[in-house]
Enzyme design. Sequence first.
Site, PDB file in Angstrom:
ATOM      1  N   GLU A 266       0.842  -1.136  -0.175  1.00 50.71           N
ATOM      2  CA  GLU A 266       0.009   0.046   0.035  1.00 50.71           C
ATOM      3  C   GLU A 266       0.865   1.328   0.096  1.00 50.71           C
ATOM      4  O   GLU A 266       2.050   1.344   0.686  1.00 50.71           O
ATOM      5  CB  GLU A 266      -0.770   0.182   1.302  1.00 50.71           C
ATOM      6  CG  GLU A 266      -1.833  -1.265   1.279  1.00 50.71           C
ATOM      7  CD  GLU A 266      -2.522  -1.173   2.727  1.00 50.71           C
ATOM      8  OE1 GLU A 266      -2.725   0.128   3.303  1.00 50.71           O
ATOM      9  OE2 GLU A 266      -2.846  -2.130   3.024  1.00 50.71           O
TER      10      GLU A 266
ATOM     11  N   CYS B  47       5.363  -7.732   7.389  1.00 52.95           N
ATOM     12  CA  CYS B  47       6.201  -7.252   8.444  1.00 52.95           C
ATOM     13  C   CYS B  47       6.535  -8.319   9.518  1.00 52.95           C
ATOM     14  O   CYS B  47       5.700  -9.022   9.698  1.00 52.95           O
ATOM     15  CB  CYS B  47       5.773  -5.840   9.112  1.00 52.95           C
ATOM     16  SG  CYS B  47       6.854  -5.149  10.137  1.00 52.95           S
TER      17      CYS B  47
ATOM     18  N   CYS C 106      -0.663  -3.144  15.378  1.00 49.35           N
ATOM     19  CA  CYS C 106      -0.461  -2.748  13.837  1.00 49.35           C
ATOM     20  C   CYS C 106      -0.940  -3.818  12.930  1.00 49.35           C
ATOM     21  O   CYS C 106      -0.567  -5.185  13.222  1.00 49.35           O
ATOM     22  CB  CYS C 106       1.051  -2.725  13.479  1.00 49.35           C
ATOM     23  SG  CYS C 106       1.290  -2.115  11.891  1.00 49.35           S
TER      24      CYS C 106
ATOM     25  N   GLY D 109       5.972  -2.546   6.446  1.00 48.97           N
ATOM     26  CA  GLY D 109       7.274  -3.011   6.661  1.00 48.97           C
ATOM     27  C   GLY D 109       7.951  -2.219   7.433  1.00 48.97           C
ATOM     28  O   GLY D 109       7.868  -1.132   8.071  1.00 48.97           O
TER      29      GLY D 109
ATOM     30  N   CYS E  75      -1.397   1.949   8.153  1.00 48.23           N
ATOM     31  CA  CYS E  75      -0.608   0.846   7.588  1.00 48.23           C
ATOM     32  C   CYS E  75      -1.382  -0.193   7.613  1.00 48.23           C
ATOM     33  O   CYS E  75      -1.842  -1.123   8.462  1.00 48.23           O
ATOM     34  CB  CYS E  75       0.453   0.357   8.735  1.00 48.23           C
ATOM     35  SG  CYS E  75       1.733   1.528   8.761  1.00 48.23           S
TER      36      CYS E  75
HETATM   37  N1  SAH Z   1       8.068  -0.278  10.825  1.00 49.71           N
HETATM   38  C1  SAH Z   1       8.127   1.237  10.915  1.00 49.71           C
HETATM   39  C2  SAH Z   1       7.325   1.920   9.750  1.00 49.71           C
HETATM   40  C3  SAH Z   1       6.045   1.331   9.332  1.00 49.71           C
HETATM   41  S1  SAH Z   1       4.662   1.606  10.763  1.00 49.71           S
HETATM   42  C4  SAH Z   1       7.925   1.450  12.062  1.00 49.71           C
HETATM   43  O1  SAH Z   1       7.293   0.696  13.050  1.00 49.71           O
HETATM   44  O2  SAH Z   1       8.112   2.908  12.593  1.00 49.71           O
HETATM   45  C5  SAH Z   1       4.468   3.543  10.683  1.00 49.71           C
HETATM   46  C6  SAH Z   1       3.734   3.962  11.968  1.00 49.71           C
HETATM   47  O3  SAH Z   1       2.649   3.744  12.246  1.00 49.71           O
HETATM   48  C7  SAH Z   1       4.803   3.479  13.106  1.00 49.71           C
HETATM   49  O4  SAH Z   1       4.995   4.507  13.908  1.00 49.71           O
HETATM   50  C8  SAH Z   1       3.800   2.583  13.713  1.00 49.71           C
HETATM   51  O5  SAH Z   1       4.044   2.218  15.344  1.00 49.71           O
HETATM   52  C9  SAH Z   1       2.376   3.393  13.483  1.00 49.71           C
HETATM   53  N2  SAH Z   1       1.123   2.228  13.545  1.00 49.71           N
HETATM   54  C10 SAH Z   1       1.072   1.165  13.217  1.00 49.71           C
HETATM   55  N3  SAH Z   1      -0.240   0.647  13.486  1.00 49.71           N
HETATM   56  C11 SAH Z   1      -0.934   1.709  14.127  1.00 49.71           C
HETATM   57  C12 SAH Z   1      -2.148   2.156  14.438  1.00 49.71           C
HETATM   58  N4  SAH Z   1      -3.180   1.126  14.514  1.00 49.71           N
HETATM   59  N5  SAH Z   1      -2.554   3.381  14.859  1.00 49.71           N
HETATM   60  C13 SAH Z   1      -1.505   4.270  15.030  1.00 49.71           C
HETATM   61  N6  SAH Z   1      -0.364   4.072  14.390  1.00 49.71           N
HETATM   62  C14 SAH Z   1       0.144   2.919  13.876  1.00 49.71           C
END
Ligand code: SAH
Length: 349
Positions: A92, A112, A119, A159, A333
């Site tokens: 995406e 991931c 997530c 990812g 994500c």
């Molecule tokens: N793996 C990397 C980048 C991808 S996730 C990381 O962990 O930073 C991108 C961001 O979205 C990260 O800060 C992650 O913690 C956040 N994220 C994932 N699921 C989420 C959700 N349900 N609500 C809010 N933020 C979320």
Amino acid sequence: MEKADIKSYSKAELGVFLKALGEKEFHASQIFRWLHSGVSSFEEMSDLSLSLRGKLNEKTRITCPVILRKQRSGKDGTVKYLWELSDKNSVESVLMSYQHGNSICISTQAGCRMGCAFCASCKNGLARSLEPSEMLDQVIFAQKDENVKISNIVMMGIGEPLDNMSNVIKFLDLINTEGGLFIGHRHISLSTCGLCDEIDILAEKRLQLTLSVSLHAPFNELRSKLMPVNRKYPLELLMRSCKKYFEKTGRRISYEYAMIRGVNDTKACAEKLTKLLKGQNCHVNLILLNRIKESEFLPSSRETVSQFMSILTDNGIKATIRRRLGPDIDASCGQLRRQAIASSEVQTI
Ligand code: SAH
């Protein structure tokens, strides 16, 4: 023999490749320009001889993702893409438009393996890492599809970028090359869950990126529950790597903190976070958790978020509450990919 992924070549590598084909190296610039403008076949490269086009076609392939789904937010115009890659995997991207320009959030892996509890991206595990060309394609083809110029990139989609370090570094080089998209690293953010060894390697490269670190909890016990990566790299190590990153690059770290009701939004958490970040030149982004089907977690109330932020700012920690874009299109994500996998429209390996 499998054809080479020509869009993942740097200009210099293209030159070497052309030489090996018995061709002139200067064609590298022309080919690079064509590839990065989003052509889908060598036939379109009209300023190359037919014989060169034939040779390229014989030995290499041009990646070209297919739009499986596209959703536009009725609220703010944010556009979300679900792309199908050449092996039927899907990823995406989210295109957002701000006053200062268009920004795209891209994926770096299909799936991931970091396993964060809140997530959606990791729920089916990791299918594979993306090639540099496949990261570029998300920018090239969104730009082409919407007929806009993209000026900012956030590597915050599906990812963990630092779990695909070498391809991410290649992508960062390709995107900053003249003749291609030519987007400077100051316009790019890379988000990580906190792989300290890789943060240290990245710091040594002294790129002018913004490093976003997904923090989400100031206590090791809580962070390990939410983010398994914390068991390998607890907060002490993470803070050490972040400070080092700032020292080496001069770029202030941006910390992401998704507010989860009753979990990480207490006064004790805010106070501990203040202590953890004291003295660092950094910025905290407070985000309201996006609800996902696979978990029970709920977002904090707006009032709690404001109170949390006040504790930070009263103690001299810079913090903002991030505006949510595209709330009506699941623009966070992994949600679209998950839905598609669930309805078995796309295949995972
Ligand atoms: N793996 C990397 C980048 C991808 S996730 C990381 O962990 O930073 C991108 C961001 O979205 C990260 O800060 C992650 O913690 C956040 N994220 C994932 N699921 C989420 C959700 N349900 N609500 C809010 N933020 C979320």
